[in-house]
Design a protein around this motif. Structure first.
Motif, PDB file in Angstrom:
ATOM      1  N   TYR A 141      16.033  -1.672  -1.195  1.00 30.41           N
ATOM      2  CA  TYR A 141      15.170  -1.064  -0.128  1.00 30.41           C
ATOM      3  C   TYR A 141      14.665  -1.936   0.929  1.00 30.41           C
ATOM      4  CZ  TYR A 141      15.122   3.476  -1.906  1.00 30.41           C
ATOM      5  OH  TYR A 141      15.650   4.886  -1.890  1.00 30.41           O
ATOM      6  N   ARG A 142      13.890  -3.134   0.236  1.00 29.23           N
ATOM      7  CA  ARG A 142      13.146  -4.113   1.334  1.00 29.23           C
ATOM      8  C   ARG A 142      13.570  -5.439   0.645  1.00 29.23           C
ATOM      9  NH1 ARG A 142      13.042  -0.351   3.832  1.00 29.23           N
ATOM     10  NH2 ARG A 142      11.085   0.790   4.748  1.00 29.23           N
ATOM     11  N   ARG A 171       2.540   9.664  -1.976  1.00 28.11           N
ATOM     12  CA  ARG A 171       3.537   8.879  -1.854  1.00 28.11           C
ATOM     13  C   ARG A 171       3.239   7.512  -1.202  1.00 28.11           C
ATOM     14  NH1 ARG A 171       9.838  10.612  -2.347  1.00 28.11           N
ATOM     15  NH2 ARG A 171       9.700  11.830  -4.203  1.00 28.11           N
ATOM     16  N   GLY A 172       3.118   6.198  -1.479  1.00 22.78           N
ATOM     17  CA  GLY A 172       2.895   5.130  -0.717  1.00 22.78           C
ATOM     18  C   GLY A 172       4.074   4.659   0.129  1.00 22.78           C
ATOM     19  N   GLN A 173       4.106   4.490   1.232  1.00 19.70           N
ATOM     20  CA  GLN A 173       5.255   4.464   2.172  1.00 19.70           C
ATOM     21  C   GLN A 173       5.474   2.780   2.486  1.00 19.70           C
ATOM     22  OE1 GLN A 173       7.376   6.580   1.683  1.00 19.70           O
ATOM     23  NE2 GLN A 173       7.559   7.800   3.173  1.00 19.70           N
ATOM     24  N   PRO A 232      10.226   2.724  -5.578  1.00 17.34           N
ATOM     25  CA  PRO A 232       9.426   1.741  -4.614  1.00 17.34           C
ATOM     26  C   PRO A 232       9.938   1.975  -2.928  1.00 17.34           C
ATOM     27  CG  PRO A 232      11.224   0.585  -5.670  1.00 17.34           C
ATOM     28  CD  PRO A 232      11.273   2.111  -6.050  1.00 17.34           C
ATOM     29  N   ASN A 233       8.771   1.761  -2.278  1.00 19.13           N
ATOM     30  CA  ASN A 233       9.213   1.952  -0.936  1.00 19.13           C
ATOM     31  C   ASN A 233       9.013   0.594   0.101  1.00 19.13           C
ATOM     32  OD1 ASN A 233      10.050   4.495  -0.699  1.00 19.13           O
ATOM     33  ND2 ASN A 233       8.131   5.151  -0.834  1.00 19.13           N
ATOM     34  N   ASP A 234       8.124  -0.337  -0.504  1.00 16.46           N
ATOM     35  CA  ASP A 234       7.917  -1.496   0.531  1.00 16.46           C
ATOM     36  C   ASP A 234       7.157  -2.635  -0.400  1.00 16.46           C
ATOM     37  OD1 ASP A 234       7.377  -2.893   2.736  1.00 16.46           O
ATOM     38  OD2 ASP A 234       5.666  -2.044   3.480  1.00 16.46           O
ATOM     39  N   VAL A 249       4.522  -1.033  -3.160  1.00 22.07           N
ATOM     40  CA  VAL A 249       4.034   0.373  -3.198  1.00 22.07           C
ATOM     41  C   VAL A 249       5.051   1.202  -3.264  1.00 22.07           C
ATOM     42  CG1 VAL A 249       4.025   0.445  -0.630  1.00 22.07           C
ATOM     43  CG2 VAL A 249       2.504   1.642  -1.813  1.00 22.07           C
ATOM     44  N   GLY A 250       4.825   2.556  -3.610  1.00 21.26           N
ATOM     45  CA  GLY A 250       5.809   3.604  -3.862  1.00 21.26           C
ATOM     46  C   GLY A 250       5.321   4.817  -4.773  1.00 21.26           C
ATOM     47  N   ALA A 251       5.998   5.399  -5.325  1.00 19.89           N
ATOM     48  CA  ALA A 251       5.551   6.804  -6.092  1.00 19.89           C
ATOM     49  C   ALA A 251       6.048   6.661  -7.371  1.00 19.89           C
ATOM     50  CB  ALA A 251       6.207   7.987  -5.372  1.00 19.89           C
TER      51      ALA A 251
END
Length: 212
Positions: A84-85, A198-200, A137-139, A151-153
């Motif tokens: 993702y990142r 959710r943490g974006q 995870p998102n970031d 950060v994520g969910a």
């Protein structure tokens, strides 16, 4: 072609196209992020089903300043994996955040960290999760102490707690995960008590804290 293809293009200040990159038409691939690199090139991270038409691997593509391919890498399990990142580090390598599915059930996935060198080879990987949770995870950002914060969910997949007539309920809790310089967990905290927390994205604040 019936496959999804990666499309990367570089623009001038006025929006005119400098160059374009179009991915393979022999498999489906997707891009999640493009990172400018210190050598004036770019790193793309995403997913590809290049090796298995039913599942995806994390996919890394390094381009030079003109959009020509320097290298590509595929990493993952026999199941669904995605990057993702990515963050470029001082040695021109990368810390990559993604997820990896740990069995054939789409309900179970772990956080997946990959430390790559400048050529895209893995120096180490980390997986973090629990048998009764899926973690998405998102970031990720680099912290002033040379560690990282993600950060994520987190989703509870325990059927005794989440069973419904249609399967699993979509109950997510936001998480913030602090890692040291080697990608090892220092702490993890969960936030929110409602469905779909959710943490974006996350950023470092001037006082050394975080804004989510």
């Amino acid at each position: 072609s019936s496959f999804d293809r990666i499309w990367i293009f570089r623009l001038k200040e006025n929006g005119d196209t400098l160059w374009t990159f179009l991915g393979r038409d022999s498999c489906s691939e997707s891009a999640n992020m493009v990172v400018p690199t210190k050598d004036n090139g770019f790193l793309m991270v995403g997913a590809s089903n290049y090796y298995n038409t039913n599942k995806t691997n994390a996919f890394f593509l390094k381009l030079d300043t003109h959009g020509d391919t320097l290298w590509s890498r595929f990493y993952g399990s026999p199941y669904w994996d995605r990057a993702y990142r990515a963050i470029e580090l001082s040695d021109s390598g990368f810390m990559v955040l993604g997820y990896t599915q740990i069995n054939n059930s789409a309900q179970k996935a772990d956080i997946w960290l990959l430390r790559l060198n400048a050529r895209g080879d893995t120096l180490y990987t980390r997986k973090m999760g629990r048998h009764d949770y899926s973690v998405y995870p998102n970031d990720i950002k680099k912290t002033p102490d040379n560690g990282f914060v993600a950060v994520g969910a987190i989703s509870n997949i325990d059927s005794s707690q989440r069973a419904s007539s249609g399967g699993y309920l979509e109950e997510d809790t936001m998480f913030v995960l602090k890692l040291n310089a080697m990608g090892e967990k220092e702490w993890l905290k969960k936030y929110g008590n409602a469905i779909w927390s959710r943490g974006q994205s996350i950023e470092i604040t001037p006082d050394g804290g975080f804004i989510v």
